[in-house]
Write a protein that holds these residues in place. Structure first.
Motif, mmCIF file in Angstrom:
data_model
loop_
_atom_site.group_PDB
_atom_site.id
_atom_site.type_symbol
_atom_site.label_atom_id
_atom_site.label_comp_id
_atom_site.label_asym_id
_atom_site.label_seq_id
_atom_site.Cartn_x
_atom_site.Cartn_y
_atom_site.Cartn_z
ATOM 1 N N MET A 68 16.712 37.007 104.510
ATOM 2 C CA MET A 68 16.535 37.207 103.076
ATOM 3 C C MET A 68 16.374 38.695 102.788
ATOM 4 S SD MET A 68 14.121 33.946 102.163
ATOM 5 C CE MET A 68 14.064 34.268 100.424
ATOM 6 N N LEU A 69 16.067 39.478 103.813
ATOM 7 C CA LEU A 69 15.941 40.920 103.670
ATOM 8 C C LEU A 69 17.245 41.580 104.096
ATOM 9 C CD1 LEU A 69 12.431 41.388 105.301
ATOM 10 C CD2 LEU A 69 12.975 41.316 102.870
ATOM 11 N N ARG A 70 17.687 42.540 103.329
ATOM 12 C CA ARG A 70 18.900 43.274 103.688
ATOM 13 C C ARG A 70 18.520 44.367 104.693
ATOM 14 N NH1 ARG A 70 23.341 45.361 99.582
ATOM 15 N NH2 ARG A 70 24.791 46.138 101.144
ATOM 16 N N PRO A 71 19.231 44.450 105.827
ATOM 17 C CA PRO A 71 18.930 45.521 106.783
ATOM 18 C C PRO A 71 19.045 46.891 106.124
ATOM 19 C CG PRO A 71 20.366 43.891 107.787
ATOM 20 C CD PRO A 71 20.281 43.550 106.324
ATOM 21 N N THR A 72 18.131 47.793 106.481
ATOM 22 C CA THR A 72 18.126 49.128 105.891
ATOM 23 C C THR A 72 19.159 50.038 106.535
ATOM 24 O OG1 THR A 72 16.397 49.878 107.400
ATOM 25 C CG2 THR A 72 15.693 48.971 105.275
ATOM 26 N N MET A 73 19.640 49.660 107.688
ATOM 27 C CA MET A 73 20.693 50.399 108.376
ATOM 28 C C MET A 73 21.731 49.396 108.870
ATOM 29 S SD MET A 73 18.404 53.041 110.627
ATOM 30 C CE MET A 73 19.782 54.089 111.049
ATOM 31 N N ARG A 74 22.883 49.883 109.164
ATOM 32 C CA ARG A 74 23.933 49.036 109.723
ATOM 33 C C ARG A 74 23.451 48.412 111.031
ATOM 34 N NH1 ARG A 74 29.435 50.859 108.545
ATOM 35 N NH2 ARG A 74 30.627 49.011 109.042
ATOM 36 N N LEU A 75 23.772 47.137 111.284
ATOM 37 C CA LEU A 75 23.402 46.513 112.550
ATOM 38 C C LEU A 75 23.963 47.349 113.689
ATOM 39 C CD1 LEU A 75 24.062 42.689 112.012
ATOM 40 C CD2 LEU A 75 21.967 43.973 111.657
#
Length: 115
Positions: A23-30
């Motif tokens: 539900m949280l968008r990653p703050t950096m690219r995986l």
């Protein structure tokens, strides 16, 4: 609502991938690491493996995601799948080396304050 995130791995045997539902968008690219560690470990408890001898291995199926829980609170999530058959001595040796790769990721996260 949940969103899917995926990074392509390097599993050549089954071509499986590791994904993240959040539900949280990653703050950096995986991301992922291509780091490899030697096996067998000097202090291994896996027993003797006659099939593969010594070598290096990495973690073909894993991802690293940085998530911000709230302002100033960042955690690192590592999703992974270690080599199968942990009771087989040859697989066990590779899993121990894979665990060392993951330990390095965890130590980097702790040093950066992402826990």
């Amino acid at each position: 609502h949940m969103q899917p995130y995926l990074i392509e791995g390097t599993d050549s045997a089954l071509r499986q991938q590791v994904g993240l539902l959040s539900m949280l968008r990653p703050t950096m690219r995986l991301s992922r690491t291509e780091a490899r560690k030697a096996f067998p470990l000097k202090d291994s408890s896996c027993g003797v493996c006659k099939d593969i001898g010594a070598g290096k291995t990495g973690v073909s199926k894993h991802l690293v995601a940085q998530l911000q829980l709230m302002h100033g609170h960042v955690i690192l999530v590592i999703g992974l799948h270690l080599k199968a058959y942990p009771t087989d001595s040859c697989s066990c040796h590779k899993r121990e080396a894979q665990a060392l790769v993951v330990r390095s990721l965890v130590r980097q996260a702790l040093k950066a304050g992402h826990h």
